[in-house]
Design a protein around this motif. Structure first.
Motif, PDB file in Angstrom:
ATOM      1  N   ALA A  22      52.866  12.942  18.511  1.00 33.27           N
ATOM      2  CA  ALA A  22      53.071  13.060  17.067  1.00 33.27           C
ATOM      3  C   ALA A  22      52.186  14.146  16.453  1.00 33.27           C
ATOM      4  CB  ALA A  22      52.784  11.726  16.388  1.00 33.27           C
ATOM      5  N   LEU A  23      51.205  14.628  17.247  1.00 35.02           N
ATOM      6  CA  LEU A  23      50.298  15.681  16.782  1.00 35.02           C
ATOM      7  C   LEU A  23      49.578  15.290  15.503  1.00 35.02           C
ATOM      8  CD1 LEU A  23      52.245  19.006  17.446  1.00 35.02           C
ATOM      9  CD2 LEU A  23      50.330  18.051  18.724  1.00 35.02           C
ATOM     10  N   THR A  24      49.176  14.022  15.437  1.00 34.55           N
ATOM     11  CA  THR A  24      48.396  13.565  14.294  1.00 34.55           C
ATOM     12  C   THR A  24      47.108  12.969  14.831  1.00 34.55           C
ATOM     13  OG1 THR A  24      49.620  11.476  14.391  1.00 34.55           O
ATOM     14  CG2 THR A  24      50.391  13.128  12.823  1.00 34.55           C
ATOM     15  N   ALA A  25      46.194  13.840  15.224  1.00 35.81           N
ATOM     16  CA  ALA A  25      44.994  13.394  15.915  1.00 35.81           C
ATOM     17  C   ALA A  25      44.161  12.444  15.055  1.00 35.81           C
ATOM     18  CB  ALA A  25      44.143  14.602  16.316  1.00 35.81           C
ATOM     19  N   ALA A  26      44.223  12.603  13.756  1.00 36.45           N
ATOM     20  CA  ALA A  26      43.395  11.761  12.893  1.00 36.45           C
ATOM     21  C   ALA A  26      44.118  10.507  12.438  1.00 36.45           C
ATOM     22  CB  ALA A  26      42.940  12.567  11.662  1.00 36.45           C
ATOM     23  N   ALA A  27      45.385  10.394  12.797  1.00 35.50           N
ATOM     24  CA  ALA A  27      46.179   9.278  12.302  1.00 35.50           C
ATOM     25  C   ALA A  27      46.124   8.104  13.256  1.00 35.50           C
ATOM     26  CB  ALA A  27      47.630   9.712  12.111  1.00 35.50           C
ATOM     27  N   SER A  28      46.276   6.904  12.757  1.00 35.69           N
ATOM     28  CA  SER A  28      46.393   5.727  13.614  1.00 35.69           C
ATOM     29  C   SER A  28      47.842   5.566  14.012  1.00 35.69           C
ATOM     30  CB  SER A  28      45.918   4.489  12.858  1.00 35.69           C
ATOM     31  OG  SER A  28      46.834   4.175  11.833  1.00 35.69           O
ATOM     32  N   CYS A  29      48.072   4.655  14.990  1.00 40.15           N
ATOM     33  CA  CYS A  29      49.448   4.445  15.442  1.00 40.15           C
ATOM     34  C   CYS A  29      50.329   3.913  14.324  1.00 40.15           C
ATOM     35  CB  CYS A  29      49.459   3.463  16.626  1.00 40.15           C
ATOM     36  SG  CYS A  29      48.677   4.113  18.110  1.00 40.15           S
ATOM     37  N   SER A  30      49.744   3.190  13.400  1.00 42.49           N
ATOM     38  CA  SER A  30      50.548   2.588  12.344  1.00 42.49           C
ATOM     39  C   SER A  30      51.038   3.606  11.332  1.00 42.49           C
ATOM     40  CB  SER A  30      49.735   1.500  11.630  1.00 42.49           C
ATOM     41  OG  SER A  30      48.551   2.052  11.090  1.00 42.49           O
ATOM     42  N   ASP A  31      50.531   4.834  11.369  1.00 41.75           N
ATOM     43  CA  ASP A  31      50.974   5.853  10.413  1.00 41.75           C
ATOM     44  C   ASP A  31      52.385   6.343  10.704  1.00 41.75           C
ATOM     45  OD1 ASP A  31      48.646   5.841   8.909  1.00 41.75           O
ATOM     46  OD2 ASP A  31      47.662   7.267  10.248  1.00 41.75           O
ATOM     47  N   GLY A  32      52.905   6.066  11.899  1.00 42.38           N
ATOM     48  CA  GLY A  32      54.253   6.466  12.229  1.00 42.38           C
ATOM     49  C   GLY A  32      54.325   7.850  12.828  1.00 42.38           C
ATOM     50  N   PRO A  33      55.411   8.145  13.495  1.00 43.34           N
ATOM     51  CA  PRO A  33      55.556   9.425  14.177  1.00 43.34           C
ATOM     52  C   PRO A  33      55.948  10.549  13.239  1.00 43.34           C
ATOM     53  CG  PRO A  33      57.522   8.109  14.485  1.00 43.34           C
ATOM     54  CD  PRO A  33      56.555   7.242  13.735  1.00 43.34           C
ATOM     55  N   ALA A  34      55.676  11.773  13.665  1.00 39.21           N
ATOM     56  CA  ALA A  34      56.133  12.933  12.914  1.00 39.21           C
ATOM     57  C   ALA A  34      57.639  13.073  13.091  1.00 39.21           C
ATOM     58  CB  ALA A  34      55.423  14.186  13.434  1.00 39.21           C
ATOM     59  N   PRO A  35      58.352  13.537  12.064  1.00 37.04           N
ATOM     60  CA  PRO A  35      59.813  13.641  12.166  1.00 37.04           C
ATOM     61  C   PRO A  35      60.240  14.810  13.040  1.00 37.04           C
ATOM     62  CG  PRO A  35      59.062  14.546  10.081  1.00 37.04           C
ATOM     63  CD  PRO A  35      57.846  13.947  10.742  1.00 37.04           C
ATOM     64  N   LEU A  36      61.433  14.671  13.633  1.00 38.05           N
ATOM     65  CA  LEU A  36      62.023  15.774  14.375  1.00 38.05           C
ATOM     66  C   LEU A  36      62.514  16.836  13.410  1.00 38.05           C
ATOM     67  CD1 LEU A  36      64.170  13.774  16.965  1.00 38.05           C
ATOM     68  CD2 LEU A  36      62.153  15.144  17.474  1.00 38.05           C
ATOM     69  N   ASP A  37      62.465  18.073  13.842  1.00 37.09           N
ATOM     70  CA  ASP A  37      62.994  19.172  13.040  1.00 37.09           C
ATOM     71  C   ASP A  37      64.507  19.216  13.260  1.00 37.09           C
ATOM     72  OD1 ASP A  37      63.778  21.504  11.852  1.00 37.09           O
ATOM     73  OD2 ASP A  37      62.268  22.772  12.808  1.00 37.09           O
ATOM     74  N   PRO A  38      65.314  18.883  12.246  1.00 33.98           N
ATOM     75  CA  PRO A  38      66.769  18.828  12.436  1.00 33.98           C
ATOM     76  C   PRO A  38      67.396  20.185  12.740  1.00 33.98           C
ATOM     77  CG  PRO A  38      66.206  18.625  10.111  1.00 33.98           C
ATOM     78  CD  PRO A  38      64.914  18.569  10.863  1.00 33.98           C
ATOM     79  N   LYS A  39      66.695  21.280  12.424  1.00 35.98           N
ATOM     80  CA  LYS A  39      67.252  22.608  12.667  1.00 35.98           C
ATOM     81  C   LYS A  39      66.890  23.155  14.046  1.00 35.98           C
ATOM     82  CE  LYS A  39      67.099  23.835   7.750  1.00 35.98           C
ATOM     83  NZ  LYS A  39      66.566  24.809   6.739  1.00 35.98           N
ATOM     84  N   ALA A  40      65.939  22.530  14.709  1.00 37.80           N
ATOM     85  CA  ALA A  40      65.475  23.047  16.002  1.00 37.80           C
ATOM     86  C   ALA A  40      66.399  22.582  17.131  1.00 37.80           C
ATOM     87  CB  ALA A  40      64.046  22.576  16.273  1.00 37.80           C
ATOM     88  N   SER A  41      66.646  23.475  18.065  1.00 33.79           N
ATOM     89  CA  SER A  41      67.468  23.104  19.217  1.00 33.79           C
ATOM     90  C   SER A  41      66.675  22.185  20.134  1.00 33.79           C
ATOM     91  CB  SER A  41      67.888  24.360  19.989  1.00 33.79           C
ATOM     92  OG  SER A  41      66.744  25.060  20.450  1.00 33.79           O
ATOM     93  N   PRO A  42      67.360  21.295  20.859  1.00 33.15           N
ATOM     94  CA  PRO A  42      66.632  20.370  21.730  1.00 33.15           C
ATOM     95  C   PRO A  42      66.033  21.082  22.946  1.00 33.15           C
ATOM     96  CG  PRO A  42      68.998  20.135  22.043  1.00 33.15           C
ATOM     97  CD  PRO A  42      68.814  21.062  20.877  1.00 33.15           C
TER      98      PRO A  42
END
Length: 376
Positions: A22-42
């Motif tokens: 999630a690339l949120t080093a300061a965040a706890s697990c309860s903060d939730g994941p970062a969203p996927l970029d809908p425009k980026a190719s898989p």
């Protein structure tokens, strides 16, 4: 992601994986994941897997474990904000099929290859994958020969399962020394005259070499018969069976794939039932390839009658512990049960590990197309 992967009390590798991806080093697990970029190719990952043929049962578990990992990675925000998309190509449980599957996946732009499964398939494909500078991870191939298949500094081949030089030593101990079995009598340990039947691929070669080495190290042991047979089941094992019986071994190390092993044992049982023939006691032990429901179903003397005699019932065997009693595995097991409604099979967790390991490497490399950076 399932709540089990978000709760603070579940501080397992799975929760740490989510936090990293999630690339949120300061965040706890309860903060939730970062969203996927809908425009980026898989990010396309290829998997060569046995969906049909002799190894289809194991292949189904390898795919299932990979699907859980894909779900976890994308639920955590993917890799570099991009979804991970696994493309599955059937290798039909054959060397030629594995080569074709890997070529197809590389041509489709896969940034990494998962699989194939069997050691012989991996041995035949690893050089071409390395030439393409694409990382390759297998979750089932256990041959020791793969450990030295590529130079250490330029290695693109990795695995999430231990090599057979460990397993081969346990088979030797089982046959020649004996292994404690709880409060009951020890298993094996009485054999001094051994026979060896092995598959003619990298899997059989690795285990064959270990067993020969263990026998050569002890003057009280003799290898009285040995044979290499094709990976695929043969219609007739009469010559191998006759040579085995003529040597009168006390034990048999059977390093074959499930259907071939079943066919060989059925032929052996048939030969021992011939009028006028007497077969002495024979301790039989195999490797992890027999840890497969196909071995049991194929070993039924009457395929239409599940109550008929099964020649697999007295076969001993070894297998790496693919279902450990750990918190990490419990998280995986819960996810697997929720998705598939059954207990995970052998090597499903190893396949999960393979894709998650790859996801972490892709994230750290920051450039999925640079295979050398992903490898390092």
């Amino acid at each position: 992601p399932h709540p089990l992967l978000r709760g603070r009390r579940m501080l397992t590798s799975a929760t740490r994986i989510l936090a990293v991806l999630a690339l949120t080093a300061a965040a706890s697990c309860s903060d939730g994941p970062a969203p996927l970029d809908p425009k980026a190719s898989p990010i396309v990952v290829g998997m060569a897997v046995s969906l049909t043929g002799a190894n289809a049962a194991v292949g189904a578990e390898l795919r299932a474990g990979t699907e859980i990992a894909e779900q976890v990675l994308n639920g955590a925000g993917g890799v570099l904000g991009r979804a991970v998309a696994v493309r599955y190509v059937d290798d039909v449980s054959e060397k030629a099929g594995a080569g074709e599957a890997v070529r197809t996946l590389l041509e489709q732009g896969a940034v990494a290859i998962l699989g194939p499964g069997a050691s012989g398939q991996v041995m035949d494909t690893q050089a071409s994958v390395a030439r393409a500078a694409v990382p390759q991870i297998t979750a089932w191939a256990t041959s020791p020969l793969l450990s030295d298949a590529q130079p250490e500094a330029q290695r693109f081949l990795f695995r999430t399962v231990p090599p057979d030089d460990l397993q081969g030593r346990v088979v030797a101990e089982l046959l020649f020394t004996g292994v404690a079995a709880g409060a009951g009598p020890a298993l094996g340990g009485t054999c001094r005259r051994a026979a060896l039947i092995a598959s003619d691929d990298a899997y059989g070669a690795g285990l064959r070499a270990v067993l020969r080495e263990r026998i050569a190290a002890r003057p009280d042991l003799t290898l009285v018969a040995q044979a290499e047979v094709p990976q695929a089941p043969k219609q007739d094992y009469a010559s191998e069976v006759q040579a085995l019986l003529a040597a009168a071994p006390e034990c048999l190390a059977l390093f074959l794939y499930p259907r071939a092993a079943a066919q060989f044992l059925l032929a052996l049982r048939k030969a021992c039932a011939e009028p006028g023939r007497t077969c002495g006691p024979l301790v039989i032990a195999g490797g992890d390839s027999l840890y497969d429901p196909t071995f049991l179903t194929s070993s039924q003397q009457d395929a239409t009658n599940p109550r008929s005699e099964n020649v697999a019932l007295d076969v001993l065997g070894t297998v790496p512990n693919t279902r450990p009693d750990t918190g990490d595995y419990s998280v995986f097991r819960n996810l697997y049960q929720m998705r598939f409604g059954r207990e995970p099979g052998a090597y499903a967790a190893n396949a999960f590990d393979a894709l998650v390991l790859l996801g972490l490497a892709l994230q750290a490399a920051k450039d999925p197309a640079d295979g050398a950076k992903v490898r390092d």
